[in-house]
Structures are given as structure tokens and as C-alpha cells.
Design an enzyme around this catalytic site. Structure first.
Site, short mmCIF file in Angstrom:
data_model
loop_
_atom_site.label_atom_id
_atom_site.label_comp_id
_atom_site.label_asym_id
_atom_site.label_seq_id
_atom_site.Cartn_x
_atom_site.Cartn_y
_atom_site.Cartn_z
N GLU A 41 0.86 -1.19 0.00
CA GLU A 41 0.00 0.00 0.00
C GLU A 41 0.90 1.25 0.00
O GLU A 41 1.97 1.24 0.64
CB GLU A 41 -0.82 -0.07 1.30
CG GLU A 41 -1.73 1.09 1.59
CD GLU A 41 -2.44 0.91 2.96
OE1 GLU A 41 -2.05 0.00 3.74
OE2 GLU A 41 -3.37 1.67 3.23
N LYS A 112 -9.34 2.03 -1.66
CA LYS A 112 -9.53 1.34 -0.37
C LYS A 112 -10.89 1.65 0.23
O LYS A 112 -11.24 2.81 0.46
CB LYS A 112 -8.41 1.76 0.58
CG LYS A 112 -8.36 1.00 1.90
CD LYS A 112 -7.12 1.45 2.69
CE LYS A 112 -6.92 0.64 3.95
NZ LYS A 112 -5.70 1.06 4.68
N CYS A 146 -4.86 -3.57 2.58
CA CYS A 146 -4.60 -3.62 4.02
C CYS A 146 -5.82 -3.91 4.88
O CYS A 146 -6.32 -5.01 4.89
CB CYS A 146 -3.89 -2.33 4.43
SG CYS A 146 -2.87 -2.56 5.90
C1 ACM Z 1 -3.81 -0.20 7.26
O1 ACM Z 1 -4.92 -0.38 6.77
N1 ACM Z 1 -2.85 0.45 6.60
C2 ACM Z 1 -3.49 -0.71 8.59
#
Ligand code: ACM
Length: 265
Positions: A41, A112, A146
């Protein structure tokens, strides 16, 4: 496909240093032989934002930018599909995004869906939903970033949409994801790839230690390889995709057997 090649790049991106990070990625990937390459990420720019102007200084257009051009070229050079995280600028919005690019130049951006912690201060909430794309060989890849791991609905949705491989770019700060992805793989009977970063970042009131441990898990929940908590390296494994099927035995197809009418919505 019995010998599908996966590479996972684990490193410590330097905060706000896109040029340096791309250079480091190019060095690490020199001569790499793989079908799929997964990076962390926000691999282009680092994580610990403390002011919006810092994020604005590294947010880039998804397809017309230094980073996009770099990865388009790398994908063509390596003849590999690549998934990498970056900060995406779209009008007045900034998303925590990862882009999937194929050697033929086709690409898809996943924004995300579950922002973690202080990300909520800097990034816009995405509504792109959960995406399954095809790689250069037609393998179906489900895209995650993530903290999406914390919501088992994400992996399940991607698997129900046909994902053979769950592809996760990550900046993990909690210790549980690597273990949890074993279960995500097992219960969805698909491969999972987690590309995490390493190192520490401190900026103002924000301080993070990233937990590394990038890994590939097969559809039986077996870890095929894992990097350490602090090394910068590329993990390379081959997976047998012929084993990826919801058919558990003669009687059970784990997707057909779901009792969705009774599940809580
Ligand atoms: C995250 O979602 N970077 C912990």
C-alpha cells in the site's frame, strides 16, 4: 495452471520521496521473472501523513503520472501483471488506491473501502466496491488493501465474484493480518498474496511500526513463503491454481452450500 509465478516486494518506502521509491523498486525488480508482482500500500509515497498538504504533494493521477508511467513500463518490461499502492488524486478528492496494471497497458484502480485510523483524516471514503480483474493470463484477481482484511466480507465477496487469487497491498501495523489471511484463503478456497512494508515512520503525533511478514498462502491455508518482519526483499513462489475451486468434496460446494437467506445483512 500449475506453476503460476508470484512475486511479493517488501521494502520501506521513504516518506514523500516518489523518485527515490520508484528507483528502489526498479533496482529490486531488475531481472525479475514472474507472472504477478504485488507491492505494498502507498508504495510510492509512504504512510505517516500529518498534514493534508503533505498528501497533496504526492497525490497523483491514476493513469497519467510519473508513478503510473513507471509501472506501465515495468509491467511491459517484466511481462508481469503488477499491483501497487499510491495516493490517487481525482479532482478535489484523494484516495488510498492500488492500481492493477497488465503488460498490454490495461489497468484498473481499486480505492480502499475500509480506511484505517488517521487515514480517515486525509483520504476520501471510496465507493468503488470490490473488484475482480483479469491478469495477463486471464487469471482472476480480487483486489484488497490492508485493513480490508479485518472484514471477512471482502474476501468472501471477491471469491464469490470468481477471484482465484486475493491480492492485498498493505501497510500493516497490527500483528494479526498475516495469520488471518490463512483463514481467508482456507474459507474461500483461494490463494492470497499479502505485500506488506517494513520500517518505521514518525511524523508529528503519528508513529507507526510496520510489521513486514509478506506472504503467499495457498487455497488449503498453507503458507508457501513468508518474508521476515524487517527485511527488504522479494518473495517468489509458484502456486498451483488448478486446486482453486469451491468444490470441497463430492457433496460440498462451499459457495452453493451457503445459507445466505439466513445470514445477517
Ligand atoms: C492499514 O490499513 N494500513 C493498517
Amino acid at each position: 495452471m500449475e506453476n503460476y509465478k508470484i512475486a511479493v516486494l517488501q521494502f520501506a518506502p521513504e516518506f514523500l520521496q516518489i523518485d527515490k521509491n520508484l528507483k528502489r523498486i526498479a533496482e529490486m525488480c531488475s531481472g525479475l521473472d514472474t507472472d504477478l508482482l504485488v507491492l505494498p500500500e502507498l508504495a510510492t509515497c509512504g504512510y505517516a501523513f500529518a498534514q493534508k498538504k503533505e498528501l497533496l504533494s504526492v497525490a497523483e493521477d491514476g493513469v497519467n503520472s510519473k508513478s503510473a508511467n513507471f509501472f506501465d513500463k515495468l509491467s511491459a518490461e517484466l511481462n508481469a501483471s503488477i499491483f501497487y499502492g499510491f495516493a490517487e488524486l481525482d479532482g478535489d478528492k484523494i484516495y488510498n488506491s492500488s492500481r492493477f496494471v497488465n503488460p498490454d497497458g490495461s489497468s484498473t484502480i481499486y480505492r480502499k473501502m475500509h480506511l484505517f485510523g488517521a487515514e480517515k483524516l486525509w483520504f476520501n471514503q471510496a465507493d468503488s466496491g470490490f473488484l475482480v480483474v483479469e491478469d495477463k493470463l486471464g487469471v482472476k484477481i480480487g483486489l484488497m488493501i490492508c485493513f480490508d482484511w479485518y472484514f471477512p466480507e471482502v474476501a468472501r465477496t471477491l471469491a464469490l465474484k470468481g477471484a482465484q487469487i486475493l491480492c492485498q497491498s498493505a501497510n500493516l501495523v497490527m500483528p494479526w493480518c498475516q495469520q488471518s489471511m490463512i483463514t481467508r484463503s482456507l474459507e474461500n478456497r483461494c490463494v492470497s498474496v499479502t505485500a506488506n512494508r517494513v520500517g518505521d515512520e514518525q511524523n508529528g503525533e503519528f508513529s507507526y511500526h510496520f510489521t513486514g511478514g509478506s506472504q503467499v498462502v495457498n487455497c488449503l491455508g498453507e503458507r508457501l513463503g513468508q518474508l521476515s518482519e524487517d527485511e527488504e526483499n522479494i518473495l517468489q513462489v509458484s502456486v498451483d491454481l488448478t486446486k482453486v475451486t469451491p468444490q470441497l468434496n463430492k457433496y460440498n460446494d462451499i459457495f452453493e452450500d451457503r445459507r445466505a437467506d439466513f445470514y445477517f445483512r
